[in-house]
Each structure stands twice: as C-alpha cells, then as structure tokens.
Design a protein around this motif. Sequence first.
Motif, mmCIF file in Angstrom:
data_model
loop_
_atom_site.group_PDB
_atom_site.id
_atom_site.type_symbol
_atom_site.label_atom_id
_atom_site.label_comp_id
_atom_site.label_asym_id
_atom_site.label_seq_id
_atom_site.Cartn_x
_atom_site.Cartn_y
_atom_site.Cartn_z
ATOM 1 N N PHE A 25 -31.705 112.478 61.546
ATOM 2 C CA PHE A 25 -31.302 112.135 62.905
ATOM 3 C C PHE A 25 -31.866 113.142 63.900
ATOM 4 C CE2 PHE A 25 -28.236 110.417 59.992
ATOM 5 C CZ PHE A 25 -27.990 109.152 60.481
ATOM 6 N N ASP A 26 -32.066 112.686 65.131
ATOM 7 C CA ASP A 26 -32.516 113.539 66.223
ATOM 8 C C ASP A 26 -31.377 113.674 67.221
ATOM 9 O OD1 ASP A 26 -34.990 113.520 64.999
ATOM 10 O OD2 ASP A 26 -35.843 112.025 66.339
ATOM 11 N N VAL A 27 -31.127 114.895 67.672
ATOM 12 C CA VAL A 27 -30.118 115.150 68.698
ATOM 13 C C VAL A 27 -30.876 115.342 70.009
ATOM 14 C CG1 VAL A 27 -28.233 116.634 69.454
ATOM 15 C CG2 VAL A 27 -28.642 116.277 67.013
ATOM 16 N N VAL A 28 -30.622 114.445 70.970
ATOM 17 C CA VAL A 28 -31.355 114.448 72.235
ATOM 18 C C VAL A 28 -30.416 114.830 73.372
ATOM 19 C CG1 VAL A 28 -32.729 113.055 73.826
ATOM 20 C CG2 VAL A 28 -32.909 112.656 71.362
ATOM 21 N N LEU A 29 -30.820 115.844 74.129
ATOM 22 C CA LEU A 29 -30.080 116.273 75.311
ATOM 23 C C LEU A 29 -30.505 115.374 76.465
ATOM 24 C CD1 LEU A 29 -28.293 118.426 76.781
ATOM 25 C CD2 LEU A 29 -30.419 119.646 77.238
ATOM 26 N N ASN A 30 -29.569 114.578 76.988
ATOM 27 C CA ASN A 30 -29.883 113.670 78.092
ATOM 28 C C ASN A 30 -29.747 114.352 79.442
ATOM 29 O OD1 ASN A 30 -30.468 111.458 76.449
ATOM 30 N ND2 ASN A 30 -28.320 110.914 76.293
ATOM 31 N N LYS A 55 -32.676 119.069 68.354
ATOM 32 C CA LYS A 55 -32.896 119.182 66.911
ATOM 33 C C LYS A 55 -33.472 117.856 66.433
ATOM 34 C CE LYS A 55 -30.842 122.898 64.932
ATOM 35 N NZ LYS A 55 -31.362 123.671 63.850
ATOM 36 N N GLU A 56 -34.433 117.906 65.528
ATOM 37 C CA GLU A 56 -35.052 116.701 65.002
ATOM 38 C C GLU A 56 -35.011 116.711 63.477
ATOM 39 O OE1 GLU A 56 -38.406 115.457 68.186
ATOM 40 O OE2 GLU A 56 -38.893 117.225 66.999
ATOM 41 N N GLY A 57 -34.789 115.524 62.911
ATOM 42 C CA GLY A 57 -34.826 115.362 61.468
ATOM 43 C C GLY A 57 -33.725 116.103 60.725
ATOM 44 N N VAL A 58 -32.532 116.145 61.293
ATOM 45 C CA VAL A 58 -31.423 116.852 60.648
ATOM 46 C C VAL A 58 -30.454 115.845 60.019
ATOM 47 C CG1 VAL A 58 -31.594 118.851 62.167
ATOM 48 C CG2 VAL A 58 -30.092 116.992 62.797
ATOM 49 N N ARG A 68 -26.888 113.937 59.134
ATOM 50 C CA ARG A 68 -25.883 113.379 60.046
ATOM 51 C C ARG A 68 -24.803 114.396 60.418
ATOM 52 N NH1 ARG A 68 -25.623 109.623 63.793
ATOM 53 N NH2 ARG A 68 -23.590 108.708 64.011
ATOM 54 N N ASP A 69 -24.293 115.142 59.434
ATOM 55 C CA ASP A 69 -23.211 116.088 59.739
ATOM 56 C C ASP A 69 -23.685 117.208 60.667
ATOM 57 O OD1 ASP A 69 -24.806 117.050 57.662
ATOM 58 O OD2 ASP A 69 -23.182 118.189 56.741
ATOM 59 N N GLU A 70 -24.905 117.690 60.477
ATOM 60 C CA GLU A 70 -25.444 118.720 61.369
ATOM 61 C C GLU A 70 -25.683 118.144 62.765
ATOM 62 O OE1 GLU A 70 -29.209 121.807 61.833
ATOM 63 O OE2 GLU A 70 -28.956 120.724 59.953
ATOM 64 N N ALA A 71 -26.182 116.909 62.827
ATOM 65 C CA ALA A 71 -26.413 116.262 64.127
ATOM 66 C C ALA A 71 -25.101 116.102 64.889
ATOM 67 C CB ALA A 71 -27.088 114.903 63.928
ATOM 68 N N ASP A 72 -24.041 115.693 64.190
ATOM 69 C CA ASP A 72 -22.732 115.542 64.842
ATOM 70 C C ASP A 72 -22.190 116.888 65.314
ATOM 71 O OD1 ASP A 72 -22.761 112.814 64.499
ATOM 72 O OD2 ASP A 72 -21.611 112.864 62.625
ATOM 73 N N SER A 73 -22.396 117.931 64.524
ATOM 74 C CA SER A 73 -21.939 119.268 64.895
ATOM 75 C C SER A 73 -22.664 119.761 66.153
ATOM 76 C CB SER A 73 -22.182 120.237 63.738
ATOM 77 O OG SER A 73 -21.930 121.555 64.140
ATOM 78 N N VAL A 74 -23.979 119.593 66.194
ATOM 79 C CA VAL A 74 -24.771 120.006 67.355
ATOM 80 C C VAL A 74 -24.341 119.208 68.584
ATOM 81 C CG1 VAL A 74 -27.104 119.983 68.347
ATOM 82 C CG2 VAL A 74 -26.742 120.799 66.010
ATOM 83 N N LYS A 75 -24.134 117.909 68.397
ATOM 84 C CA LYS A 75 -23.714 117.053 69.518
ATOM 85 C C LYS A 75 -22.373 117.530 70.070
ATOM 86 C CE LYS A 75 -22.514 112.363 70.810
ATOM 87 N NZ LYS A 75 -22.229 111.012 70.398
ATOM 88 N N SER A 76 -21.424 117.817 69.205
ATOM 89 C CA SER A 76 -20.100 118.231 69.682
ATOM 90 C C SER A 76 -20.160 119.582 70.402
ATOM 91 C CB SER A 76 -19.091 118.274 68.538
ATOM 92 O OG SER A 76 -19.414 119.288 67.624
ATOM 93 N N GLN A 77 -20.986 120.506 69.907
ATOM 94 C CA GLN A 77 -21.134 121.803 70.568
ATOM 95 C C GLN A 77 -21.709 121.640 71.970
ATOM 96 O OE1 GLN A 77 -23.213 124.789 68.231
ATOM 97 N NE2 GLN A 77 -22.415 123.884 66.343
ATOM 98 N N LEU A 78 -22.721 120.793 72.091
ATOM 99 C CA LEU A 78 -23.343 120.578 73.401
ATOM 100 C C LEU A 78 -22.393 119.852 74.352
ATOM 101 C CD1 LEU A 78 -26.960 119.718 72.248
ATOM 102 C CD2 LEU A 78 -26.295 121.670 73.660
ATOM 103 N N GLU A 79 -21.646 118.885 73.840
ATOM 104 C CA GLU A 79 -20.699 118.151 74.688
ATOM 105 C C GLU A 79 -19.567 119.065 75.164
ATOM 106 O OE1 GLU A 79 -19.731 114.737 72.293
ATOM 107 O OE2 GLU A 79 -21.293 113.535 73.249
#
Length: 129
Positions: free
Chosen positions: A63-68, A104-107, A109-120
């Motif tokens: 998954f890719d985590v994209v900052l909008n 973050k790219e190519g991580v 799912r659990d790492e992507a969700d963690s990064v998303k929650s930290q940024l949010e």
Amino acid sequence: MAASTVDKIFDGLGSMSVLELVELKKKIEDEWGITAAAPVAVAAPAAGGGGDGAAAAEEQTAFDVVLNAAGDRKIEVIKVVRAITGLGLKEAKDLVDGAPKPVKEGVPRDEADSVKSQLEEAGASVEVK
C-alpha cells in the motif's frame, strides 16, 4: 575480484546515515528508473500462480500512504513526516508543501494504517492506496 567489490560496497552502505541512504535511493530511482516498490507489486500476482489467478490479483499486499493536505497544523505534520521517513527538515517540508505526495510506498497494510493514523493525529489529510 567481484566479491571484493561487492564487500566494499556493502561495507560502505553499512556506514552511511539514514539520510544518505534515502538520498542514494532517490538517485538510483532517478538515474535508473527503478523503485523499491516495483518488485513487491510484480511478485504478488506471480505468487498466485494457479487457476485462481484472478483472486490473487485482487488481493493487494503493498500500500501507498499519500499525504493529500497538511491541514492547519503544518509544523506538526512536518515533524511526523520527518519521524516516519527519516528525511531532513527541508525534504520533509518540501514533501508537505508539495501535497498530494506519497509519504510511504509499498508498505504492508498495518504499517500503512499506522502511518495514516499518525499523520491524521497531526492534522493532515491522508489516504491509503
């Protein structure tokens, strides 16, 4: 002789800082057009192999985590981006200012969700693709 060269390069990589390794990764991507995420995406469908290839292709493993958008608390978002990526202050600020951009790219799912929650939590608008 090739093993000696490989050993020297490997030892050199081991002594580099995280920032230097990020710069090296970026230079390799720019110069040769390859990314670390590409092998993961290619390997996932190949693993399905059998007659149930359609189901394996649908299941996403990278998954890719994209900052909008940075939101109102831009400085907090920059701090979180620095902590997540290991980028320097200028690089993290440029990433946040240039949104939408992948953090973050190519991580997994659990790492992507963690990064998303930290940024949010820092006030950013984020999506996982």
